[in-house]
Write a protein that holds these residues in place. Structure first.
Motif, PDB file in Angstrom:
ATOM      1  N   THR A 142     -36.934  32.391 -12.985  1.00  0.00           N
ATOM      2  CA  THR A 142     -36.382  33.423 -12.102  1.00  0.00           C
ATOM      3  C   THR A 142     -36.685  33.120 -10.633  1.00  0.00           C
ATOM      4  OG1 THR A 142     -36.474  35.063 -13.848  1.00  0.00           O
ATOM      5  CG2 THR A 142     -36.413  35.892 -11.596  1.00  0.00           C
ATOM      6  N   LEU A 143     -37.841  32.560 -10.355  1.00  0.00           N
ATOM      7  CA  LEU A 143     -38.157  32.223  -8.965  1.00  0.00           C
ATOM      8  C   LEU A 143     -37.145  31.206  -8.433  1.00  0.00           C
ATOM      9  CD1 LEU A 143     -40.066  32.529  -6.561  1.00  0.00           C
ATOM     10  CD2 LEU A 143     -41.420  30.641  -7.480  1.00  0.00           C
ATOM     11  N   SER A 144     -36.748  30.255  -9.290  1.00  0.00           N
ATOM     12  CA  SER A 144     -35.759  29.264  -8.835  1.00  0.00           C
ATOM     13  C   SER A 144     -34.428  29.948  -8.538  1.00  0.00           C
ATOM     14  CB  SER A 144     -35.579  28.164  -9.889  1.00  0.00           C
ATOM     15  OG  SER A 144     -34.792  28.613 -10.969  1.00  0.00           O
ATOM     16  N   VAL A 145     -34.106  30.979  -9.323  1.00  0.00           N
ATOM     17  CA  VAL A 145     -32.875  31.737  -9.077  1.00  0.00           C
ATOM     18  C   VAL A 145     -32.951  32.427  -7.723  1.00  0.00           C
ATOM     19  CG1 VAL A 145     -31.588  33.786  -9.817  1.00  0.00           C
ATOM     20  CG2 VAL A 145     -32.290  32.086 -11.500  1.00  0.00           C
ATOM     21  N   LEU A 146     -34.083  33.080  -7.473  1.00  0.00           N
ATOM     22  CA  LEU A 146     -34.253  33.800  -6.211  1.00  0.00           C
ATOM     23  C   LEU A 146     -34.150  32.835  -5.025  1.00  0.00           C
ATOM     24  CD1 LEU A 146     -34.951  36.379  -4.647  1.00  0.00           C
ATOM     25  CD2 LEU A 146     -37.372  35.851  -4.978  1.00  0.00           C
ATOM     26  N   LEU A 147     -34.845  31.729  -5.122  1.00  0.00           N
ATOM     27  CA  LEU A 147     -34.831  30.771  -4.011  1.00  0.00           C
ATOM     28  C   LEU A 147     -33.431  30.202  -3.794  1.00  0.00           C
ATOM     29  CD1 LEU A 147     -38.179  28.841  -4.662  1.00  0.00           C
ATOM     30  CD2 LEU A 147     -37.709  30.587  -2.918  1.00  0.00           C
ATOM     31  N   SER A 148     -32.738  29.912  -4.883  1.00  0.00           N
ATOM     32  CA  SER A 148     -31.388  29.370  -4.784  1.00  0.00           C
ATOM     33  C   SER A 148     -30.459  30.379  -4.102  1.00  0.00           C
ATOM     34  CB  SER A 148     -30.885  29.038  -6.192  1.00  0.00           C
ATOM     35  OG  SER A 148     -29.621  28.451  -6.130  1.00  0.00           O
ATOM     36  N   LEU A 149     -30.575  31.646  -4.509  1.00  0.00           N
ATOM     37  CA  LEU A 149     -29.708  32.671  -3.933  1.00  0.00           C
ATOM     38  C   LEU A 149     -30.072  32.948  -2.471  1.00  0.00           C
ATOM     39  CD1 LEU A 149     -29.496  35.135  -6.962  1.00  0.00           C
ATOM     40  CD2 LEU A 149     -27.673  33.683  -6.058  1.00  0.00           C
ATOM     41  N   LEU A 150     -31.363  32.894  -2.132  1.00  0.00           N
ATOM     42  CA  LEU A 150     -31.780  33.082  -0.737  1.00  0.00           C
ATOM     43  C   LEU A 150     -31.239  31.943   0.124  1.00  0.00           C
ATOM     44  CD1 LEU A 150     -35.479  34.346  -1.116  1.00  0.00           C
ATOM     45  CD2 LEU A 150     -33.480  35.669  -0.391  1.00  0.00           C
ATOM     46  N   LEU A 151     -31.228  30.754  -0.463  1.00  0.00           N
ATOM     47  CA  LEU A 151     -30.681  29.603   0.256  1.00  0.00           C
ATOM     48  C   LEU A 151     -29.196  29.821   0.546  1.00  0.00           C
ATOM     49  CD1 LEU A 151     -31.680  26.730   1.125  1.00  0.00           C
ATOM     50  CD2 LEU A 151     -30.638  25.892  -0.968  1.00  0.00           C
ATOM     51  N   VAL A 152     -28.501  30.302  -0.471  1.00  0.00           N
ATOM     52  CA  VAL A 152     -27.081  30.602  -0.299  1.00  0.00           C
ATOM     53  C   VAL A 152     -26.906  31.659   0.785  1.00  0.00           C
ATOM     54  CG1 VAL A 152     -25.110  31.722  -1.397  1.00  0.00           C
ATOM     55  CG2 VAL A 152     -26.361  29.940  -2.615  1.00  0.00           C
TER      56      VAL A 152
END
Lengths: 407, 228
Positions: free
Chosen positions: A354-364
């Motif tokens: 889930t952390l990777s999801v959050l970071l990916s979406l924040l990057l977007v």
């Protein structure tokens, strides 16, 4: 349970396909069909070994002594329904148009056929690659091949990306090859459609023909390919005869520091087992790359929303692997902790990425102001919710039902 | 082992193991450079403690595992290059009885005979006689999913024999059998052997198979050695 999860996933995909197709113009449909092909290629690039191997019916197939052709037919009968299911969303995207069902019917059918050829061809190609990989995989596993890779691995600081048993490296290498082939076919079809309306069919047709030709070449000796590949995956997945667990770097106990103390042992044991059966990291990487591609291409927000829901569903549904008999003997599990605690355990297992999801979406969100940080947080919250729901469902199908049966 | 040890003459339909090595991953060899000939009309027992490689050798002989190096030949046939042609001559009893739960034992044996093209007007009688011999009682018509572990084992033995194979590969075939059934299966195997059949059988308890076997192969890794 895994079949139920697959049906649920397909149902959600179909529902979202219908929503996206409602009232869509022809150009929009064509773009949506390309996304569908892209998603199907990504799925086919990863899943064949996980759904086909080791073949659970191998003992019975030996008793019956199916011919090479019969063995191929047997495996295709297990694979083709999956390819068929992958075609359904494409049909919906192309044809669901209640307001004007017959409008642009010719172009709709042409692009649907082109997509079906690419999806079917990618599925056939992926099947051919994975179903015949056994001898090569075993050679890698036993150190008879891949010496260059092992030298590189020994000197690489990015060993985390390569943390699979050596025998699985040929399969890992097949993933980008299959996915890449799918992308090339999609781009080629898009390019050719500008030259002639029917030229869009050419890449998919060529891919299907090539995959069929390769498969046909295996028919006379498919018995060897089948038994060798099933034997390899039996060794690698079931550790038959004592495959060494040290073949890959397992997740250390300290790595689950973020899990509450009371659940840490079960989460750690679960993640170790899961990593050996279903290296999810590859899927997560492909998932993030696809997400960035969608944003980079300025895809419609409906398409991105559909993709994110599917990505989260697939990512969290993978926890069903931990409820298979080999990983979750229910009687033993119930001596360890209650079903309610198994729900929480699997919830934490799902939170691993889930952390990777959050970071990916924040990057977007950082690069795309139309998406925004609030949306990133809300989508991450949805992932957390789905993590909990999937943990509840798979535990209901395993420990809850077992306890009810013997209560 | 240097040279060929043997449990019988190397007839054209013997099972000849030549310089066979098997390792899992890149660890120590579980079986190293094994030479052995399993001859027709003989029974060979694989003995040794848990984890000594008995099941690995049986998996290799049944093409459920593939060698790291070396070959296993059945007559002129490299069995790992041609599993289908080899398995046409083989009956198997697996360590774990993986049987279709929603068929009866009779239906299973019928399916095997039909699939292998050996079903004829006498088959129903032959199935009944074989199930009588292994002492699977009237519950043979019930679904396999309802069977006890001993009944599953009897069904496996019957499934291995029904197609009249020349080679029998059996992993712990007496596990779960009561005394009478064990004796019945022993009789069956002795008859099979006397008729020219080739038996390879594993057991963690060699006293159990000592009388049946012409040779015992101690599988303690890495160099299996004949002890009888």
């Amino acid at each position: 349970m895994n079949q139920a999860a697959a049906v649920l996933l397909l149902g959600v995909l179909c529902y979202m396909s219908v929503l996206l197709a409602m009232g869509a113009a022809l150009d929009t449909r064509i773009v949506l069909l390309r996304y569908w092909m892209l998603l199907a290629s990504a799925v086919f690039a990863v899943i064949p070994p996980h759904v086909l191997l080791p073949d659970p019916h191998v003992a019975q197939l030996q008793r019956l002594n199916r011919s090479p052709r019969g063995l191929l037919r047997h495996q295709l009968q297990r694979w083709l329904p999956i390819v068929g299911a992958a075609l359904v969303p494409g049909v919906l995207l192309a044809l669901v148009d209640p307001a004007a069902p017959l409008a642009d019917l010719g172009p709709k059918l042409t692009h649907l056929a082109a997509g079906a050829l690419v999806v079917g061809g990618t599925g056939a190609y992926a099947f051919e690659r994975y179903a015949t990989l056994g001898p090569r995989s075993q050679a890698w596993q036993e150190g008879r091949a891949g010496s260059g890779y092992r030298r590189m691995k020994a000197h690489s600081s990015a060993s985390g990306l390569l943390a699979v048993p050596d025998g699985l490296v040929p399969a890992v290498m097949a993933t980008p090859r299959i996915f890449g082939l799918g992308i090339v076919m999609i781009i080629a079809a898009a390019y050719l459609s500008a030259l002639h309306p029917l030229a869009v069919l050419v890449p998919g047709a060529l891919l299907c023909a090539r995959a069929a030709q390769r498969l046909a070449g295996h028919v006379p000796r498919y018995d060897r390919a089948f038994y060798a590949t099933s034997a390899f995956y039996s060794e690698i997945f079931r550790s038959a005869g004592g495959t060494r667990v040290a073949d890959r770097e397992p997740i250390p106990y300290d790595a689950v520091y973020w899990v509450p103390h009371a659940f840490r042992p079960a989460v750690w044991a679960g993640l170790r087992q899961m990593d050996r059966r279903l290296p999810l990291g590859r899927f997560i990487i492909v998932g993030h790359v696809l997400l960035w591609v969608l944003f980079f291409q300025d895809a419609a927000m409906d398409a991105i929303a559909t993709y994110l829901v599917l990505f989260f569903l697939a990512k969290n549904a993978a926890v069903f692997v931990l409820t298979r008999a080999g990983m979750a003997p229910p009687a033993f599990h119930l001596t360890l902790q209650s079903p309610a605690r198994w729900v929480i355990t699997r919830f934490f297992v799902n939170l691993r990425w889930t952390l990777s999801v959050l970071l990916s979406l924040l990057l977007v969100a950082f690069f795309d102001s139309t998406f925004g940080y609030t949306a990133a947080l809300l989508w991450t919250a949805l992932d957390v919710l789905l993590a909990l729901i999937s943990a509840l469902l798979v535990t209901y199908g395993a420990e809850f039902q077992y306890r009810t049966r013997f209560a | 082992m240097s040279g060929h040890a043997s449990a019988g003459n190397a007839t054209p339909d013997a099972l000849v193991v030549d310089d066979l090595t098997k390792r899992y991953g890149q660890g120590e060899a579980v079986i190293a450079s094994l030479d052995w000939t399993f001859g027709s009309g003989t029974a060979t027992g694989l003995i040794g403690p848990n984890g000594s490689g008995k099941t690995t050798l049986l998996r290799l002989l049944s093409t459920l595992a593939f060698p790291t190096s070396g070959t296993v030949r059945y007559g002129d046939l490299d069995i790992h290059a041609h599993p289908y042609r080899f398995l046409a001559h083989v009956g198997l009893v697996y360590a774990e009885p993986e049987l279709p739960a929603h068929l009866s034992a009779i239906e299973l044996l019928t399916w095997i005979l039909r699939e292998r093209g050996q079903y004829d007007e006498h088959s129903a009688d032959r199935i009944g006689e074989l199930l009588d011999t292994v002492r699977l009682d009237e519950r043979r018509a019930n679904l396999i999913g309802t069977y006890s572990s001993g009944m599953l084992q009897k069904t496996q033995v019957a499934a291995a024999l029904i197609a009249e194979p020349h080679v029998l590969l059996m992993d712990e075939p007496f596990r779960g059998l009561d005394t009478e059934s064990t004796a019945a299966v022993f009789d069956l195997l002795n008859t099979f052997k006397a008729d020219g059949g080739l038996v390879v059988v594993s057991s963690h308890d060699h006293t159990l198979i000592d009388d049946l076997c012409d040779a015992l192969l101690d599988m303690r890794a890495p160099q299996p050695a004949p002890v009888k």
